[in-house]
Motif scaffolding. Structure first.
Motif, PDB file in Angstrom:
ATOM      1  N   ALA A  24       0.832  -1.205   0.000  1.00 53.84           N
ATOM      2  CA  ALA A  24       0.000   0.000   0.000  1.00 53.84           C
ATOM      3  C   ALA A  24       0.867   1.255   0.000  1.00 53.84           C
ATOM      4  CB  ALA A  24      -0.939  -0.011   1.202  1.00 53.84           C
ATOM      5  N   ALA A  25       1.896   1.267   0.839  1.00 53.80           N
ATOM      6  CA  ALA A  25       2.796   2.423   0.893  1.00 53.80           C
ATOM      7  C   ALA A  25       3.553   2.567  -0.424  1.00 53.80           C
ATOM      8  CB  ALA A  25       3.767   2.270   2.060  1.00 53.80           C
ATOM      9  N   LEU A  26       3.980   1.443  -0.979  1.00 53.41           N
ATOM     10  CA  LEU A  26       4.678   1.492  -2.270  1.00 53.41           C
ATOM     11  C   LEU A  26       3.769   2.055  -3.351  1.00 53.41           C
ATOM     12  CD1 LEU A  26       7.057   0.814  -4.146  1.00 53.41           C
ATOM     13  CD2 LEU A  26       6.063  -1.488  -4.387  1.00 53.41           C
ATOM     14  N   GLY A  49      -7.551 -10.685   3.937  1.00 48.27           N
ATOM     15  CA  GLY A  49      -6.844  -9.444   4.244  1.00 48.27           C
ATOM     16  C   GLY A  49      -5.340  -9.601   4.304  1.00 48.27           C
ATOM     17  N   ARG A  50      -4.854 -10.832   4.184  1.00 46.84           N
ATOM     18  CA  ARG A  50      -3.415 -11.071   4.357  1.00 46.84           C
ATOM     19  C   ARG A  50      -2.612 -10.934   3.064  1.00 46.84           C
ATOM     20  NH1 ARG A  50      -5.457 -15.382   7.755  1.00 46.84           N
ATOM     21  NH2 ARG A  50      -5.128 -16.874   6.054  1.00 46.84           N
ATOM     22  N   VAL A  51      -3.286 -10.939   1.912  1.00 48.15           N
ATOM     23  CA  VAL A  51      -2.592 -10.857   0.631  1.00 48.15           C
ATOM     24  C   VAL A  51      -3.086  -9.617  -0.104  1.00 48.15           C
ATOM     25  CG1 VAL A  51      -2.097 -12.014  -1.557  1.00 48.15           C
ATOM     26  CG2 VAL A  51      -2.408 -13.371   0.537  1.00 48.15           C
ATOM     27  N   ARG A  52      -2.167  -8.701  -0.408  1.00 46.59           N
ATOM     28  CA  ARG A  52      -2.529  -7.431  -1.039  1.00 46.59           C
ATOM     29  C   ARG A  52      -1.668  -7.257  -2.288  1.00 46.59           C
ATOM     30  NH1 ARG A  52      -1.900  -7.464   3.986  1.00 46.59           N
ATOM     31  NH2 ARG A  52       0.211  -6.567   3.966  1.00 46.59           N
ATOM     32  N   GLN A  53      -2.306  -6.852  -3.380  1.00 46.93           N
ATOM     33  CA  GLN A  53      -1.608  -6.789  -4.672  1.00 46.93           C
ATOM     34  C   GLN A  53      -1.956  -5.522  -5.435  1.00 46.93           C
ATOM     35  OE1 GLN A  53      -3.232 -11.040  -5.176  1.00 46.93           O
ATOM     36  NE2 GLN A  53      -1.759 -10.880  -6.856  1.00 46.93           N
ATOM     37  N   THR A  54      -0.993  -5.065  -6.225  1.00 41.03           N
ATOM     38  CA  THR A  54      -1.239  -4.034  -7.213  1.00 41.03           C
ATOM     39  C   THR A  54      -0.241  -4.249  -8.345  1.00 41.03           C
ATOM     40  OG1 THR A  54      -1.660  -1.680  -7.559  1.00 41.03           O
ATOM     41  CG2 THR A  54       0.307  -2.254  -6.280  1.00 41.03           C
ATOM     42  N   SER A  66       3.136  -7.510 -21.503  1.00 43.49           N
ATOM     43  CA  SER A  66       3.147  -8.004 -20.122  1.00 43.49           C
ATOM     44  C   SER A  66       3.322  -6.849 -19.139  1.00 43.49           C
ATOM     45  CB  SER A  66       4.254  -9.041 -19.959  1.00 43.49           C
ATOM     46  OG  SER A  66       4.026 -10.152 -20.806  1.00 43.49           O
ATOM     47  N   PHE A  67       3.340  -7.184 -17.844  1.00 43.69           N
ATOM     48  CA  PHE A  67       3.432  -6.127 -16.847  1.00 43.69           C
ATOM     49  C   PHE A  67       4.147  -6.612 -15.596  1.00 43.69           C
ATOM     50  CE2 PHE A  67      -0.589  -8.286 -16.094  1.00 43.69           C
ATOM     51  CZ  PHE A  67      -0.711  -8.359 -14.721  1.00 43.69           C
ATOM     52  N   TYR A  68       4.344  -5.689 -14.667  1.00 44.67           N
ATOM     53  CA  TYR A  68       5.072  -5.947 -13.422  1.00 44.67           C
ATOM     54  C   TYR A  68       4.123  -5.730 -12.254  1.00 44.67           C
ATOM     55  CZ  TYR A  68       9.258  -6.141 -10.455  1.00 44.67           C
ATOM     56  OH  TYR A  68      10.221  -6.491  -9.536  1.00 44.67           O
ATOM     57  N   GLU A  69       4.176  -6.664 -11.313  1.00 44.68           N
ATOM     58  CA  GLU A  69       3.208  -6.669 -10.208  1.00 44.68           C
ATOM     59  C   GLU A  69       3.933  -6.600  -8.860  1.00 44.68           C
ATOM     60  OE1 GLU A  69      -0.576  -9.519  -8.953  1.00 44.68           O
ATOM     61  OE2 GLU A  69       1.372 -10.425  -9.284  1.00 44.68           O
ATOM     62  N   PHE A  70       3.175  -6.215  -7.837  1.00 44.41           N
ATOM     63  CA  PHE A  70       3.692  -6.129  -6.466  1.00 44.41           C
ATOM     64  C   PHE A  70       2.718  -6.835  -5.528  1.00 44.41           C
ATOM     65  CE2 PHE A  70       4.403  -2.283  -8.936  1.00 44.41           C
ATOM     66  CZ  PHE A  70       5.794  -2.232  -8.973  1.00 44.41           C
ATOM     67  N   ILE A  71       3.272  -7.483  -4.494  1.00 39.96           N
ATOM     68  CA  ILE A  71       2.421  -8.209  -3.555  1.00 39.96           C
ATOM     69  C   ILE A  71       3.014  -8.101  -2.151  1.00 39.96           C
ATOM     70  CG2 ILE A  71       3.610 -10.443  -3.802  1.00 39.96           C
ATOM     71  CD1 ILE A  71       0.795 -11.760  -3.866  1.00 39.96           C
ATOM     72  N   SER A  72       2.136  -8.018  -1.161  1.00 38.82           N
ATOM     73  CA  SER A  72       2.536  -8.153   0.239  1.00 38.82           C
ATOM     74  C   SER A  72       1.805  -9.352   0.831  1.00 38.82           C
ATOM     75  CB  SER A  72       2.183  -6.904   1.055  1.00 38.82           C
ATOM     76  OG  SER A  72       3.020  -5.827   0.729  1.00 38.82           O
ATOM     77  N   ARG A  73       2.530 -10.163   1.571  1.00 46.30           N
ATOM     78  CA  ARG A  73       1.954 -11.353   2.197  1.00 46.30           C
ATOM     79  C   ARG A  73       2.209 -11.298   3.695  1.00 46.30           C
ATOM     80  NH1 ARG A  73       0.545 -15.217  -1.484  1.00 46.30           N
ATOM     81  NH2 ARG A  73       1.493 -15.175  -3.578  1.00 46.30           N
ATOM     82  N   ASP A  74       1.152 -11.438   4.480  1.00 47.21           N
ATOM     83  CA  ASP A  74       1.282 -11.490   5.927  1.00 47.21           C
ATOM     84  C   ASP A  74       1.474 -12.939   6.379  1.00 47.21           C
ATOM     85  OD1 ASP A  74       0.902  -8.767   5.960  1.00 47.21           O
ATOM     86  OD2 ASP A  74      -1.214  -8.876   6.518  1.00 47.21           O
ATOM     87  N   ILE A  75       1.787 -13.092   7.645  1.00 47.71           N
ATOM     88  CA  ILE A  75       1.920 -14.423   8.228  1.00 47.71           C
ATOM     89  C   ILE A  75       0.537 -15.061   8.367  1.00 47.71           C
ATOM     90  CG2 ILE A  75       2.602 -15.700  10.300  1.00 47.71           C
ATOM     91  CD1 ILE A  75       4.965 -14.682   8.659  1.00 47.71           C
TER      92      ILE A  75
END
Length: 342
Positions: free
Chosen positions: A252-254, A275-280, A302-311
């Motif tokens: 989200a910050a990125l 809520g543990r996996v967030r993508q853009t 094609s494109f480039y993606e970002f993801i955050s994964r919580d425990i």
């Protein structure tokens, strides 16, 4: 190529990309030290899988200037990329194989399974008339990139679409040689694979992640596109990486920073039901493609993606799951209208 004093991953990546490109991509990626410490003489399936993923990541950056620019920016800020997963799109015709290729995802499970990948979950993408499946490496699931492997179901479309799909994708050739298949069989059977065998097979296997069918006519392309942005994308890009994904601490910050800096970032974040996996993602770069009759047209690449994964509190490890809603939203990055068409 000797592995006496060199990581086998270094040796394999240098063998396929050359020393300069290999050094650059290895410097950009945060790779598990266990993988980089392997010295041989036999090449483990985990090391081969990681080398394959590194080559595919490099290929993605070669085709996606915005992704390459982001990686340069990340390195300039003192960071590295944690390669979370790559995504592929395949076609399953109403009946039989896809040209010379096995039908749908089977064209790639025959590669992934011998290299230690196991199907982790199925994600129905009903709005897209597709099915996604996550493949996770059994040996080092958090360290070796996953694959999000999707199938377009031609039998869920109208007869005209099915006829055109068969005409376009039915020209697919099978890039795997007998020698590459033999190496995969050795991995499947748990038999040792030498560096020479692995180095010879790797470029052939990496070449499978590309377009295998003949260029479509503009008319056939437009008909496929009119029914499915994903079918239109596969018609020009084939089985190339649809996207590669950077696992970051706070997506989200990125995303907010990238918006402020005017990067071509998706408008909204995709958040899983847990809520543990967030993508853009960055929007797909436009590429020039040759169609039948030597006609050129600019289309979404094609494109480039970002993801955050919580425990995941149930496992104590990273939540490595995907999410149907997230995937549907991310897939829209390759449509001409972007995420508004999702």
């Amino acid at each position: 190529m000797s592995v006496e004093n060199q990581s086998v991953i270094n040796a394999l990546v240098e063998g396929i990309l050359g020393p300069e490109a290999a050094h650059a991509v290895l410097a950009a990626l945060d790779i598990d030290p266990t993988l980089m410490a392997e010295r041989g003489p036999a090449i483990s399936r985990a090391a081969f899988a990681m080398a394959m993923n590194i080559a595919l990541f490099h290929d993605l950056l070669e085709r996606v200037p915005s992704g390459a620019a982001y990686v340069e920016d990340r390195l300039a800020r003192g960071g590295k990329v944690v390669f979370d997963h790559g995504a592929l799109r395949t076609v399953r015709l109403a009946q039989g194989p896809t040209g010379e290729l096995p039908p749908g995802e089977e064209a790639f499970t025959r590669i992934l399974a011998p290299l230690g990948y196991e199907m982790a979950a199925v994600y129905p993408l009903d709005r897209l008339r597709m099915t996604g499946r996550a493949y996770r490496h059994a040996d080092l699931p958090e360290a070796i990139p996953q694959f999000f492997l999707s199938e377009l179901h031609v039998d869920r479309f109208d007869p005209e679409f099915a006829e055109v799909a068969a005409r376009v994708f039915g020209t697919s050739r099978d890039p795997l040689t007998a020698e590459a298949k033999a190496v995969l069989e050795r991995y499947a059977d748990g038999r040792p694979v030498s560096l020479a065998e692995a180095a010879a097979a790797l470029p052939v296997i990496v070449a499978a992640f590309d377009r295998q069918h003949e260029p479509a006519s503009i008319e056939d392309y437009e008909l496929l596109l009119s029914r499915s942005h994903e079918a239109g994308w596969i018609a020009t890009e084939g089985n190339a990486f649809n996207h590669a994904t950077d696992r970051v601490a706070d997506v989200a910050a990125l995303a907010e920073r990238l918006k402020v800096e005017d990067w071509p970032i998706k408008d909204r974040l995709e958040i899983s039901r847990t809520g543990r996996v967030r993508q853009t993602a960055l929007r797909a770069d436009t590429v020039e493609r040759l169609f039948a009759g030597d006609e050129l047209r600019r289309v979404p690449g094609s494109f480039y993606e970002f993801i955050s994964r919580d425990i995941d509190p149930e496992t104590g490890g990273l939540d490595l799951a995907f999410d149907t809603g997230n995937a549907t939203g991310i897939f829209a990055m390759t449509s001409a209208q972007g995420e508004g068409s999702a």
